[in-house]
Scaffold this active site. Structure first.
Site, PDB file in Angstrom:
ATOM      1  N   GLY A   1      26.263   1.973 -16.975  1.00 21.08           N
ATOM      2  CA  GLY A   1      26.973   3.249 -16.942  1.00 21.08           C
ATOM      3  C   GLY A   1      26.174   4.371 -16.337  1.00 21.08           C
TER       4      GLY A   1
ATOM      5  CG  ASP B   1      21.263  -4.847 -15.600  1.00 22.10           C
ATOM      6  OD1 ASP B   1      21.729  -3.706 -15.743  1.00 22.10           O
ATOM      7  OD2 ASP B   1      21.631  -5.819 -16.292  1.00 22.10           O
TER       8      ASP B   1
ATOM      9  CG  ASN C   1      30.303  -4.235 -17.587  1.00 17.46           C
ATOM     10  OD1 ASN C   1      29.818  -5.238 -17.087  1.00 17.46           O
ATOM     11  ND2 ASN C   1      30.121  -3.938 -18.874  1.00 17.46           N
TER      12      ASN C   1
ATOM     13  CD  GLN D   1      35.370   3.201 -19.941  1.00 20.98           C
ATOM     14  OE1 GLN D   1      34.307   2.562 -19.897  1.00 20.98           O
ATOM     15  NE2 GLN D   1      35.566   4.196 -20.789  1.00 20.98           N
TER      16      GLN D   1
ATOM     17  CE  LYS E   1      26.560  -5.000 -16.043  1.00 20.20           C
ATOM     18  NZ  LYS E   1      26.298  -4.086 -17.174  1.00 20.20           N
TER      19      LYS E   1
ATOM     20  CG  ASP F   1      22.503  -0.937 -23.457  1.00 25.25           C
ATOM     21  OD1 ASP F   1      21.351  -1.398 -23.553  1.00 25.25           O
ATOM     22  OD2 ASP F   1      23.494  -1.639 -23.204  1.00 25.25           O
ATOM     23  CG  ASN F   2      17.854  -1.852 -25.731  1.00 27.36           C
ATOM     24  OD1 ASN F   2      16.658  -1.931 -25.994  1.00 27.36           O
ATOM     25  ND2 ASN F   2      18.337  -2.196 -24.533  1.00 27.36           N
TER      26      ASN F   2
ATOM     27  CB  CYS G   1      29.071   1.914 -25.145  1.00 24.79           C
ATOM     28  SG  CYS G   1      28.057   3.319 -24.637  1.00 24.79           S
TER      29      CYS G   1
ATOM     30  CB  CYS H   1      34.508  -3.850 -37.753  1.00 22.12           C
ATOM     31  SG  CYS H   1      33.014  -4.766 -37.343  1.00 22.12           S
TER      32      CYS H   1
END
Length: 488
Positions: A151, A172, A180, A182, A196, A240-241, A298, A446
């Site tokens: 992102g 990556d 992804n 969006q 990627k 993202d971590n 996310c 969930c």
């Protein structure tokens, strides 16, 4: 007139979804005690068991960090604004106030020559007084490493490529997934299922064939980070971590590299530039990470697709400023962006003299075990308390009294739900325990399983003994039991 307390997105479920509250009080500590007294489920997110404010939560009065004031004794007056700034899964002290940019150290190699095609391509840069021909040559000579091609890495890569940064490194190891697309605009429908890095390299080459891509199809680790980062001038962190974020920070400090930071969650983003020789590092902002699972990803919490475009573009802009040596970089400043209000706020960051990596007496002089530091692998084990989707289906058919509780949010329930499941959002569960029969078998679920395990812990602590969690959540149910349900 009361004091306004701004509530960040990750904590809003614990205060009824509100983004701000008005409370009376004369100090920060008094306000926080009153806040958590009225909203008890918020307390463990702000305070440790011993009553200390958690290290991954910062509090500001107006634009000042209370750590540089009187901490919890910091006085407040009517009309003040108190901001709670949690981490979202961040030189000489004299330069922190408003550091002017300085060009990156130049190497001994001669400045590259621009071809006629490049002069035409970058013509709108060349007529800018602060860029010009020499500035464009700096961009062509620069080497920028993007950690993550997702992102945040997508807009950063595209704009750095368009600007003419000569070499872009990409770290990556993931493949392009349909979810992804969006927000990860570096990739397209035709590249779903492919690496990627392959997808990114093709898009970058199409946008600007003058740019060289150096791919690193690997996870950034304590063993390889220094070797990879050492060869670049600037690092843009699109991770993202938390383990990788702290690793990137520490490696950049050890190698004296600028770290252009960005993070996003739902409708909010953060951006800064950490360069330890000129200001604070990420550990000065957040000395410790939150416990595993406390900050939703996310995939669990969602993110507005445009948001990483805004924050990633800020990262690209700050990177270009660092390369050119123009303007005032975000060193010593944290930018907060709220998309719903279309509001930018700026907070001052101070260098922590006791920082373990960039302070006066550092204790971290080489990369450490970041998964252990972030508590990965130390989470509670759930052997025997999780149930597979197929087993749940079989048990439910034999025991119609079994209670299945959906702990997702109402808007997620509208997307898709399991027939017969009862919706009790996780944030409401502690206040609705009285609605449940403690003698019945209960299964929580969930989206993917993280929140339902938290619900299980809440129920167990309240004395419910017959509780299990659906492994893989409703996504596993859609894959293995009811394929008519949409996945998201």
């Amino acid at each position: 007139m009361a004091v306004t307390i701004l509530i960040p997105t990750p904590l809003r479920p614990f205060v009824g979804g509100r983004d701000a509250l008005e409370l009376e009080g004369t100090s920060v500590g008094e306000l926080l005690e009153r806040l958590t007294g009225e909203h008890a489920t918020l307390r463990p997110h702000l305070f440790a068991d011993d009553g200390r404010l958690r290290n991954f939560v910062n509090v500001y009065v107006n634009d000042r960090d209370i750590r540089q004031l009187a901490q919890r004794d910091t006085p407040v007056k009517p009309g003040d604004t108190v901001s709670i700034i949690p981490s979202i899964a961040g030189g000489a002290a004299a330069s922190v106030g408003a550091p002017h940019a300085a060009p990156l150290p130049s190497n001994a190699a001669p400045a590259p020559v621009l071809s006629h095609e490049e002069i035409l391509r970058y013509s709108r840069h060349l007529i800018l007084p602060d860029v010009g021909l020499e500035g464009q040559k700096k961009l062509k000579a620069a080497r920028v490493l993007l950690v993550g091609a997702g992102g945040l890495g997508s807009p950063a890569a595209l704009y750095l490529t368009a600007a003419g940064v000569g070499t872009i490194g990409l770290v990556d190891f993931d493949v392009v997934d349909k979810t992804n697309l969006q927000r990860q605009i570096l990739h397209g429908t035709s590249t779903v299922g492919t690496s990627k890095l392959e997808s990114a390299a093709a898009r970058i080459h199409d946008l600007n064939p003058n740019v060289r891509v150096e791919p690193f199809e690997t996870r950034l680790t304590s063993e390889n980070a220094l070797d990879i980062i050492r060869e670049f001038d600037v690092v843009a962190d699109g991770t993202d971590n938390f383990p990788t974020r702290y690793l990137v920070n520490d490696a950049c400090v050890l190698l004296d590299k600028p770290n252009v930071y960005g993070s996003i969650f739902r409708f909010e983003g953060q951006a800064s530039v950490f360069h330890a020789t000129r200001g604070p590092c990420y550990r000065c902002l957040y000395s410790e990470p939150p416990p595993p699972g406390l900050v939703p990803s996310c995939a669990e919490g969602g993110v507005l697709g445009v948001l990483p475009g805004i924050i990633g573009s800020i990262q690209a802009m700050e990177t270009i400023k660092l390369i050119l040596g123009v303007g005032e970089p975000l060193i010593g400043r944290l930018v907060l962006f709220d998309a719903l209000k279309l509001q930018f706020r700026e907070l001052k960051l101070e260098k922590d003299p006791d920082c373990p990596v960039c302070g006066s007496h550092p204790t971290i002089t080489a990369p450490i075990d970041y998964e252990a530091f972030c508590g990965i692998g130390a989470e509670p084990t759930y052997d025997g308390v999780e149930i597979s989707a197929q087993d749940l289906k079989d048990e439910w058919s034999q025991n119609p009294d079994l209670v299945v509780i959906d702990v997702r949010e109402p808007h997620e329930y509208e997307i898709t739900h399991i027939d017969g499941a009862r919706l009790i959002p996780l944030g409401e569960l502690p206040d609705r325990l009285g609605e449940l029969d403690g003698h019945k078998e209960i299964v929580t679920h969930c989206h993917h399983g993280a929140r339902s395990l938290k619900a299980l812990e809440i129920l167990k602590a309240a004395g419910f003994s017959k509780v299990r969690s659906l492994r893989g959540g409703i996504d596993a149910w859609a894959v293995n039991v009811d394929r008519s349900l949409p996945r998201y």
